[in-house]
Each structure stands twice: as C-alpha cells, then as structure tokens.
Enzyme design. Structure first.
Site, short mmCIF file in Angstrom:
data_model
loop_
_atom_site.label_atom_id
_atom_site.label_comp_id
_atom_site.label_asym_id
_atom_site.label_seq_id
_atom_site.Cartn_x
_atom_site.Cartn_y
_atom_site.Cartn_z
N ASP A 89 0.81 -1.21 0.00
CA ASP A 89 0.00 0.00 0.00
C ASP A 89 0.85 1.27 0.00
O ASP A 89 0.53 2.24 -0.69
CB ASP A 89 -0.92 0.01 1.22
N LYS A 132 -3.43 -6.04 3.34
CA LYS A 132 -4.46 -6.93 2.81
C LYS A 132 -4.09 -8.40 2.97
O LYS A 132 -4.94 -9.28 2.77
CB LYS A 132 -4.74 -6.62 1.34
N CYS A 202 4.03 -1.44 8.68
CA CYS A 202 4.06 -0.04 9.11
C CYS A 202 3.76 0.09 10.60
O CYS A 202 2.86 -0.56 11.13
CB CYS A 202 3.10 0.78 8.28
N SER A 479 -6.10 5.05 4.60
CA SER A 479 -5.05 4.25 5.21
C SER A 479 -5.22 4.24 6.72
O SER A 479 -5.79 5.18 7.30
CB SER A 479 -3.69 4.84 4.84
#
Length: 572
Positions: A89, A132, A202, A479
């Site tokens: 992403d 995902k 992240c 996000s």
C-alpha cells in the site's frame, strides 16, 4: 477444547487421497519434491506466505516460512512451502496501482484456497505482512475450514531522526509541510531516508497492526504474536511455534469454525476500538465474518463503539508506535486488562486449544507506570474512535475515525472531485480553504475499481495544518495512517448511483460525530432532478480490475466478491 480428537489415520483427512494404487502418478510427482514412503504416512501441512522483495512489510517472510516448516517437522508432519502475492500500500499509494490494493485481498484469499485446496493439504500456516495479507489469509482460512493458523510478520522498528521516532506517515505529512513552507525539500528527504529502517509492517496502529491484532484476538494467531516486532527473537519463536500449533490443531480436530464465532468478532471489534485501530477494520472484519458465516453488520460496530473507550496513545493520532506497546506487555496485556474489566468473552476457544482466559493467565499485566495504554478511569476518549455514520449522503453507512479530532460537528461547503489526483492538485494550489468539505467520489469498490486509499491527500491536508479545519469525505478508503476529520466507505458508492454521485460543489454538508450524521442540504426533489440529469460512467471492464468491479459488493457488506443471493446458494 472444542472439536473431536482424531486418530493417526484421521489426521491425514485430505492427503490420504494420494494413498491408492491409482494415485501412483501423483506420488511420483511428490517424490520429486523429496517425499519418501515414510513421509506419505504423515499429514501434509502447507506454509503459504505473501513474501516479496518489493516492500519491507514482506521482504523477510520467506525466511519466516522456513521457521514455520521447522515447527511442523518437529510435530511429525510434512511441510510444503508456497507463495502468493502482495500489493504494498505504501508504494502503491497515490498512484494508479492503489486500485489493486483491496483487490489483492480477494486474490490472496482465492490463491491460498486454490493452492491449499488444489494440493489437498491437511492443514496450513498463512504468513502475512502488509495490510491486505491478513484479511486475505483469514478469508481463505474461514472458507476452507481446515486446521490453520495465521502468523504475522511483525511490526517495523521506528525510524530515528534528530532523536525522535518517525515512520512512513511522517514522510507523507512532510509533503504537506513542505507545500506549506514549513519544511525544505532537503528536510523532507532526510525524513524519507530514515523513516523505514528495516523489515516489518508499518509501525503505528495502522491497518497491518490493526488486523494482526484482530486476528490474535479472534483466536486464529498465537497469543502475543501480533505485537512481536519483525526483527525480534520473539517473532522467530512465534513463527516456529505456529508450525507446531497447526499440527496440534490437526491432532485435536480443531477447525476455524470452532473459533470464529460471533463472540470472537465482538472481541476483535472491542480491542480494535480500545487500541484506536484503522477504519479498514470495519471492511475486513465484515468480509472475514461473511466467510465464516457469522452475522456481522456495520451497526454492530456502533453498538460496541458506544461501550468501549479508546485507551491507546498510538500513532497516527497518538505519540507511540506498536513496538512501544510490545515493550509494555503487548496485545495480551491489553486483553488481560479488558477481560478483567468485563469487556471480553474469556470462555472462547482459540487455536491453542485453550480458552482466551486460559491463554492470558500465562502473560504479565501491563508494565506498571507505562504510558502507552491509558487507564479506563482516564481514557484517551470515553468511547471508541471508529464511528458508523448515516444520513442522506450515506443511506447504507459510512465510517469515520475520530481519534485525535477535537471538532465534534463540521458544516461546510462541498468541493467535489472525481479523483484523488484532482483533489490533491486543488489542495496544493491552496484552493481548499478552512471550513471546506473535500469530497472524492467514483473511487469506491466498483468505481475505483478497488476502493483506493486517500493517505496522500489526507496527509497533505494534515501537513498543511488543516486536519481539524477541512473535512474529507469519500466512497473510497483511508489508510490506517490517516487521521483528521475524515469519513470513508460512503455507501452506496457513486458508481452504484449513491447520493454522493449527485452532490455538487457548494452544497452544504454536515458531519456530526455525536448524532452520527452525514448529510447534505439537498432536497429530495432536487436530488431526483440531479439524478435524472446525471450519467453514471460505465464499469471498468478489463482484466482483474474489470472482474473485480463486476463482482464486488458494497463497502457496507465488506466489499466481498462472493456476496451471492441467499435464495441461490443458502449462504448469506
């Protein structure tokens, strides 16, 4: 423990299909992979990961898969390693590639089911890193309903710059600060070069960590594993343990359907609220529940939101990263705290064969004096930060994340864009002023296609100092790194002829987190007139995005691609 204990013969409940004389050709192929006569007497257990070299979230997963294989071997089964896809992403963000992000969730689910089903494995471990990967793996696990464990690749360490922790979102917001004149290009470059120091998902309470946590709470990952950093010894140990655990599940006769109950999903939502998780949790938990045949709706999120306070001072709206949570006790310590105060169902079975309460006995409480998790008596917010809104702009619902947002009600004129790129250009050109409501439409599941995230746009708005002064609405997604006055997942989407398709620049829009309202000051008569005057563009119809656009459901249903009519299949 739920489930009937299996005999040695029963354990090979799928791979025994290779035993007969007529399956000699099949065995010939398997012998070429290293299997011997003795190995054919043991269960075949898959290890499938989303390893790829394109992103720090996934770059280490192949090596972790080897550790899972060791655990499987130690329990007397034959491990087979596979790979499936990922879309990063953070790399796709703000580009046409972002349309493939949510699409990849269902491709991952389908590919895992195809690989594990096509090769008749008896059980499997799924390993994921980027956003995902987690729900994609879980959709496959629920659909297959054979013994399986999900293992998370772990969170990235924070970057360091001038003695302060930074992360990927620091770079996104740096662009807005640069545009506003608060940072030079060289200062942004320094942030860029120090934000991501190594492997791992992240680092804040963004989507990857949110979903890894939710899966642990559901009971489909080993206790403690979701908060182990990617480069820690604990992470290596929990991956090897996942291999052992899945074979033990097989021996116990324990299946995902024994674990993925309504109560499990309620607990996953509860912990997501307490930790201030990503808006994407609504979309993914709905999809996972659908695969597990568990009734779950957007309204369930509001019911839990009203009861569960926001406790975690984690990024994006707080000051700490996920590794900081690990250092003060991790997800199990948070669960212990919530369980002790009546927020969780402690009697649920998990992939260990033990209940939630039995698992948590083995873990320490939150470290005394820690600052990451606030006490129930003095929470960050008295209720949960994920709110489902309804109104004439989103009759089927929309999702707002209000952690760190001081504004309770925003009323302002709409500035409507049919793409994120056009909206970004307007923001960078200072055409969006305080009080405005920026609307990006035709970016929903069908319209995108793929429901892209708006992190580039939202971060620029925050970086320019307008995070509490400009509302951002979309039928697309945000996000997990997004914060500010943002509302996504507006349903029905513009591509489906939802009211957002008929909103015009200048219309007054109201977003109210107390009344949970999202509305536009447009009469029914005017709306009908605009509808008659508006032509909805045709669905995208080429390749994988075309397939997705024609099959995907509303975001209010989890944007699933197998939402068949009950009268056709009996599956709701």
């Amino acid at each position: 423990m739920k489930g009937k204990a299996m005999t040695d013969k029963d354990i090979r409940h799928r791979s025994k299909i290779y035993d007969s004389m007529v399956k000699s050709p099949n065995r010939a192929m398997l012998r070429a992979t290293g299997m011997t006569d003795k190995d054919f007497e043991t269960p075949i257990v898959g290890v499938i990961s989303t390893w790829a070299e394109n992103t720090p979230c996934n770059i280490h997963l192949h090596d972790l898969g080897k550790l899972a294989k060791e655990g499987i071997k130690a329990e007397g089964a034959w491990p087979v390693q596979y790979g499936t896809i990922t879309v990063a992403d953070g790399i796709a963000m703000g580009t046409p590639g972002m349309r493939f992000s949510l699409t990849s969730r269902d491709i991952i689910a389908d590919s895992i089911e195809a690989a594990m089903g096509g090769h008749n494995v008896d059980a499997f471990v799924a390993i994921g890193g980027c956003d995902k990967n987690m729900p994609g793996s879980m959709i496959a696990i629920a659909n297959m309903d054979i013994p399986a464990v999900f293992a998370y690749g772990g969170t990235i360490a924070p970057g360091k710059l001038d003695g302060k922790d930074i992360d990927l979102v620091s770079v996104f917001e740096g662009i807005g600060k640069w545009n506003h004149g608060d940072l030079t290009a060289e200062e942004v470059r320094r942030i860029e070069c120090n934000a991501c120091p190594g492997p791992g998902g992240c680092g804040g309470m963004y989507t990857a960590n949110t979903m890894a946590t939710a899966i642990e709470v559901l009971g489909m990952s080993l206790p403690g594993s979701s908060s182990h950093p990617a480069e820690s010894k604990d992470k290596q140990e929990d991956i090897e343990a996942a291999g052992r655990a899945v074979v033990k599940m097989l021996k116990m006769g324990l299946k995902p359907s024994d674990i993925l109950t309504r109560e499990a999903f309620e607990d996953a939502i509860t912990v997501t609220m307490a930790l201030g998780g990503s808006t994407n949790a609504t979309l993914h938990l709905l999809a996972m529940a659908h695969a597990a045949n568990v009734e779950l709706t957007l309204d369930d999120f509001n019911v839990i939101q009203e009861k569960v306070p926001h406790l975690a001072d984690l990024k994006p709206s707080g000051q700490y990263v996920f590794q900081d949570l690990y250092e003060v006790g991790g997800v199990p310590a948070v669960m212990k705290y919530l369980l002790a105060n009546g927020f969780l169902h402690g009697d649920r079975i998990t992939c260990t064969g033990k209940t939630v309460a039995e698992n948590l006995v083995e873990f320490a409480d939150l470290t005394p004096g820690q600052k990451v998790i606030m006490p129930l008596e003095n929470p960050k917010r008295a209720d949960g930060p994920l709110i489902i809104l309804h109104g004439n702009l989103a009759p089927d619902g929309a999702v707002a994340k209000v952690s760190g947002v001081k504004v309770r009600r925003h009323v302002g004129p709409a500035k409507v864009f049919d793409s994120e790129e056009a909206a970004i250009d307007a923001v960078l050109a200072d055409e969006v002023v305080d009080g405005d409501v920026v609307v990006v439409r035709y970016v929903g599941p069908k319209g995108g296609p793929g429901m892209p995230e708006m992190l580039s746009l939202s971060s620029i708005i925050v970086g320019k100092g307008q995070g509490d002064k400009v509302a951002l609405l979309t039928d697309g997604r945000f996000s997990g790194g997004t914060y500010g006055l943002v509302v996504g997942h507006i349903a029905p989407e513009a591509q489906d002829g939802g009211p957002i398709a008929y909103l015009r620049t200048g219309d007054m829009v109201t977003v109210d987190q107390d009344t949970k309202e999202i509305s536009m000051a447009v009469s029914d008569e005017e709306l009908a007139k605009r509808k008659a005057e508006t032509t909805i563009p045709p669905l995208y119809s080429r390749g994988v995005l075309g397939k997705y656009a024609h099959m995907v459901s509303s975001a209010a249903k989890g944007a699933v691609t197998d939402f068949w009519k009950p009268e056709e299949t009996g599956k709701k």
